[in-house]
Structure formats: C-alpha cells, structure tokens
Write a protein that holds these residues in place. Structure first.
Motif, PDB file in Angstrom:
ATOM      1  N   THR A 142       0.858  -1.177   0.000  1.00 52.66           N
ATOM      2  CA  THR A 142       0.000   0.000   0.000  1.00 52.66           C
ATOM      3  C   THR A 142       0.901   1.237   0.000  1.00 52.66           C
ATOM      4  O   THR A 142       2.125   1.124  -0.027  1.00 52.66           O
ATOM      5  N   LEU A 143       0.289   2.409  -0.001  1.00 51.66           N
ATOM      6  CA  LEU A 143       1.046   3.664   0.046  1.00 51.66           C
ATOM      7  C   LEU A 143       0.851   4.286   1.438  1.00 51.66           C
ATOM      8  O   LEU A 143      -0.261   4.297   1.955  1.00 51.66           O
ATOM      9  N   THR A 144       1.917   4.824   2.020  1.00 51.87           N
ATOM     10  CA  THR A 144       1.752   5.424   3.352  1.00 51.87           C
ATOM     11  C   THR A 144       1.194   6.841   3.268  1.00 51.87           C
ATOM     12  O   THR A 144       0.656   7.346   4.243  1.00 51.87           O
ATOM     13  N   VAL A 195      -1.348   9.045   0.713  1.00 43.90           N
ATOM     14  CA  VAL A 195      -2.216   8.721  -0.415  1.00 43.90           C
ATOM     15  C   VAL A 195      -3.448   9.621  -0.414  1.00 43.90           C
ATOM     16  O   VAL A 195      -3.760  10.244   0.605  1.00 43.90           O
ATOM     17  N   ASN A 196      -4.088   9.731  -1.552  1.00 46.36           N
ATOM     18  CA  ASN A 196      -5.414  10.325  -1.693  1.00 46.36           C
ATOM     19  C   ASN A 196      -5.431  11.848  -1.550  1.00 46.36           C
ATOM     20  O   ASN A 196      -5.490  12.545  -2.539  1.00 46.36           O
ATOM     21  N   ARG A 198       0.042  13.474  -6.359  1.00 50.18           N
ATOM     22  CA  ARG A 198      -1.006  12.515  -5.950  1.00 50.18           C
ATOM     23  C   ARG A 198      -1.399  11.631  -7.116  1.00 50.18           C
ATOM     24  O   ARG A 198      -1.690  10.451  -6.939  1.00 50.18           O
ATOM     25  N   GLY A 199      -1.445  12.230  -8.292  1.00 49.47           N
ATOM     26  CA  GLY A 199      -1.806  11.460  -9.475  1.00 49.47           C
ATOM     27  C   GLY A 199      -0.747  10.440  -9.835  1.00 49.47           C
ATOM     28  O   GLY A 199      -1.051   9.275 -10.071  1.00 49.47           O
ATOM     29  N   THR A 200       0.511  10.877  -9.859  1.00 44.66           N
ATOM     30  CA  THR A 200       1.549   9.946 -10.321  1.00 44.66           C
ATOM     31  C   THR A 200       1.886   8.905  -9.257  1.00 44.66           C
ATOM     32  O   THR A 200       2.160   7.757  -9.584  1.00 44.66           O
ATOM     33  N   GLN A 252      -0.169   7.590  -7.168  1.00 42.32           N
ATOM     34  CA  GLN A 252      -1.246   6.597  -7.145  1.00 42.32           C
ATOM     35  C   GLN A 252      -1.308   5.757  -8.429  1.00 42.32           C
ATOM     36  O   GLN A 252      -2.199   4.912  -8.582  1.00 42.32           O
ATOM     37  N   LEU A 253      -0.371   5.990  -9.336  1.00 35.01           N
ATOM     38  CA  LEU A 253      -0.210   5.068 -10.463  1.00 35.01           C
ATOM     39  C   LEU A 253       0.490   3.783 -10.017  1.00 35.01           C
ATOM     40  O   LEU A 253       0.427   2.765 -10.698  1.00 35.01           O
ATOM     41  N   PRO A 296      -0.048   1.562  -7.620  1.00 36.81           N
ATOM     42  CA  PRO A 296      -0.825   0.327  -7.419  1.00 36.81           C
ATOM     43  C   PRO A 296      -1.072  -0.448  -8.720  1.00 36.81           C
ATOM     44  O   PRO A 296      -0.934  -1.671  -8.729  1.00 36.81           O
ATOM     45  N   ILE A 297      -1.403   0.232  -9.811  1.00 34.31           N
ATOM     46  CA  ILE A 297      -1.606  -0.536 -11.049  1.00 34.31           C
ATOM     47  C   ILE A 297      -0.260  -0.926 -11.658  1.00 34.31           C
ATOM     48  O   ILE A 297      -0.120  -2.014 -12.219  1.00 34.31           O
ATOM     49  N   ARG A 344       0.802  -4.156 -10.140  1.00 31.40           N
ATOM     50  CA  ARG A 344       0.023  -5.293 -10.619  1.00 31.40           C
ATOM     51  C   ARG A 344       0.405  -5.666 -12.049  1.00 31.40           C
ATOM     52  O   ARG A 344       0.459  -6.843 -12.401  1.00 31.40           O
ATOM     53  N   LEU A 345       0.690  -4.673 -12.869  1.00 28.78           N
ATOM     54  CA  LEU A 345       1.133  -4.966 -14.246  1.00 28.78           C
ATOM     55  C   LEU A 345       2.496  -5.654 -14.227  1.00 28.78           C
ATOM     56  O   LEU A 345       2.752  -6.589 -14.997  1.00 28.78           O
ATOM     57  N   LYS A 387       1.946  -9.159 -13.501  1.00 23.80           N
ATOM     58  CA  LYS A 387       1.339  -9.852 -14.638  1.00 23.80           C
ATOM     59  C   LYS A 387       2.360 -10.124 -15.738  1.00 23.80           C
ATOM     60  O   LYS A 387       2.432 -11.218 -16.278  1.00 23.80           O
TER      61      LYS A 387
END
Lengths: 223, 223
Positions: B107-109, B111-112, B190-192, B194-195, B197-198, B201-202, B205
């Motif tokens: 997770t991120l410490t 965030v948001n 905040r935008g970058t 929060q990239l 988490p995906i 996952r990528l 994958k």
C-alpha cells in the motif's frame, strides 16, 4: 443477446444503455423511483427493447448488471436492487468513489487497502463482480475508436467465466481482445480505481476526455 | 554539467548515479554514514567524477538532488541532509511511499489527499521539488529506449524554472520533449504516486518491469 440492467440515469447510464440497445440487447434502466423522468425519457426514445423501473426491477430483469451509479451512491443503489436479485448475476462495476465534496480535484472515499470493486464483491459474495471500463470517459467506454490506435481497457474479477463473458461483450462494443488487460482477481480494482487521480489531472490539462492509457512493453531484460 | 547529489545507495541510486556520471556530471552518492560500503564501491567503480559521503555531504555538494531513497525513508534522509543544504536546490523526487510491511501488494503510506512530493515541498519550502520518474522502473528511467516507441514521463512541481531544468536533463537522458507531460504544480504528485498500485500489478502480470504508460489522445469531442 442478453437482458441487461443499467443502474443509474446519468450521462454514463444513458451512453451505456443506448449502446447496448444499439447492439440488440434488452435494457432496463434502473433508478431510485419507478417514475424517474430521465429514465422514462431514455426508455421512450430508445425503442421497443428499452424499458425502465426501480433499481429492484432492473436487477430482477438483468442477467448482467451495469453499475452506472456514482461511486458514492453505489452501495445504496445495490441495497435497493436487493441481494436476492443480484445472486448469480454479473455486476459490471465501472464506478469510482470520487468525492467532490471537499473541492477539486476530488479524492476517493475507498482507497489504498480497499476498493469499490472489492466492497461490492464482499457485500454480495453470490454476485460475480467484474471491474472494468472505469478508467475512461463513458463515450470512450462505448466507442474505443474515439481514440485512435491501440489503448487499453483493464478487467478484473474473481470469476473467470464472468470475465470471459464481459470480454466477449467488450469485443462487441469494439474493444479488441489484444487491448483488454485481465489484471486478475477483484482486488486489482485498487489499481484501476487509483488511476482516477491522474486521469482527472490529465482531463484538466487536455481540456477534453478523449484520451486513454496504452501500456507499452519492451522486451524482458536479460538476467 | 552539474554537481548532482544522489541520495540512496540501492539499485535506483546506482542506476541513476551511473547514468549521470556517463552524461558527464559530477555525482556524490549520499547515505546515512560516511563509510557506507555500497556507496564506496559505487564511487570506486565510477571514475574521477564520482564520490560519496553522508546525506549531509551530498546535499551540500549537489546543485540538483535526486531522492533515490525509498519513499518510507525519504523524510528521514532529507532531515539528515539538512534544511540549510536543501535551500534553493532542485530536489528531483522519484520515490513512492510503498509499504511492504503488510504483505503484497504494497500500500502507500501517503495517499489520496496528500503525496510524498507535496510533503517534501511543504517541509522544505525553500527547495524546489520536482516530482518525476516515479512511474517506472529505474532502468527505464535512465534509458527510455528499453520500451520501444512513444511512452510518457510525468513531471510536476511549483517552480517553472526548476521544471525546465529537469526537463532539459531528461532530454539528455533520452526523453523526448513530446513525451514529457507537465501535469502542473506539486499536488499532481497525488496522481503519479497513485499510479503505483496498477504499475505493481502490471509488473506482476508481465513478469518484468520494461513497460510504461503512453497516454493516447483522440480529437476533442464536438460540442
């Protein structure tokens, strides 16, 4: 062709409902009340295969349920839909829990160690939640050609069969299989929902929503 | 050519320090202690323009400071660097507050409604924080050709001149101006951030980190 419920009467519900009608599906648009004017107008203007009703009516009707309610309104709408009407159904969740109440840019009400997709799946364990479409504007969701070339749509969910059905539906909408990225189980909603903060900033920068993310890959590095 | 501090002796610091040396800059790698073995080994193997020291030494030395410490260790490292040594400096923050202590995925410490980039800028108002490079693997940061074709790097910060200098440095690393997206002020971190988490996952994958996001745009919709 399927019987599909579209929960939500906003722009997202309208665009998605109309595309599904165009593809030949039967669509019931659901809202809080049976007499919602926007739902009624949409159904009147959308032909014989379109109808409208309450969230409960729509969930009963649909084999597939599109959650087009705002992220913040989703859990309430699904409660009205009724647990018994969601059982065994595919819920396509395209919502994001954007909270505009604290000013711009919005924050997310569920974030980091949870997501809306997971919350729905946890609350309705007998439904098959597939999170997808939530990383772009609704017009682009239903017409990927608005952005030229390759760009991606993310899909995640716990049920492989449900994901396969959703992918097939996405194909009919115009999404090429090679551009659909299956991230895995529903917890991957955390990844796609947290794309919204940068999406919103890019929207502000570009001044319009006709853009999308394309994941570009190079060769695997040599070990 | 600039005098550059690289804070952090891990893989990220090594890759970035070595690329900066290759470009002709003078680089001091900083760590918690003056005798850090990894920093010493890096400096020994990197030629006459490479040296190492404490976070304080490095921050004093650098006109530009690369924060290559882990996101969680960043505020501690900058405290050691010293407010007086950060004053007026460009801090290139490429860290993400990934917390692996609660298992995978992290997770991120922060965030948001906040971000690490903003936290650094708020804590050191006389420094010029530029958030960039944090949305990809460190090898790709320093060699965009590892992924073919166009793909994007995001930049944000409050100081236009600092961003212009960082963009020019990114150009020398191989990032085309047309692929650099300036999102605006530092709150866009905040935008970058929060990239991630995906991204994570990528990475899981694909099984390797040689991929990146390309933002693809279509024509503006007709009003």
């Amino acid at each position: 062709m399927s019987k599909i419920a579209v929960l939500g009467t906003g722009n997202v519900g309208n665009v998605i409902g109309s595309k599904l009608i165009q593809l030949g599906h039967e669509v019931m648009m659901g809202s809080r009340t049976a007499t919602n004017e926007k739902a009624s107008n949409w159904a009147k203007s959308s032909g014989a295969k379109a109808c409208h009703g309450t969230f409960t009516d729509a969930a009963k009707f649909g084999e597939i349920i599109f959650n087009c309610v705002s992220g913040i309104g989703t859990m309430d709408a699904l409660k009205q839909a009724g647990v018994e009407n969601l059982k065994g159904k595919i819920i396509i969740d395209l919502a994001n829990t954007l909270d505009f109440s604290k000013g711009m840019p919005p924050t997310l009400t569920i974030v980091n160690n949870d997501s809306l997709g997971e919350t729905i799946q946890r609350t309705y364990p007998d439904a098959k939640v597939v999170k997808t479409l939530n990383t772009m504007n609704c017009n682009l969701m239903m017409d990927p050609s608005l952005v030229p070339g390759d760009h991606n749509i993310f899909v995640c969910g716990n049920d492989a069969d449900a994901k396969a059905k959703v992918n097939a539906l996405l194909n009919t909408i115009g999404w090429k299989t090679s551009n659909i990225i299956d991230l895995g189980d529903i917890s991957n909603s955390r990844g796609t929902e947290q794309l919204l903060p940068i999406w919103i900033r890019l929207y502000g920068k570009f001044g319009h929503p006709n853009f999308n993310f394309n994941v570009v890959m190079g060769p695997s590095p040599k070990k």
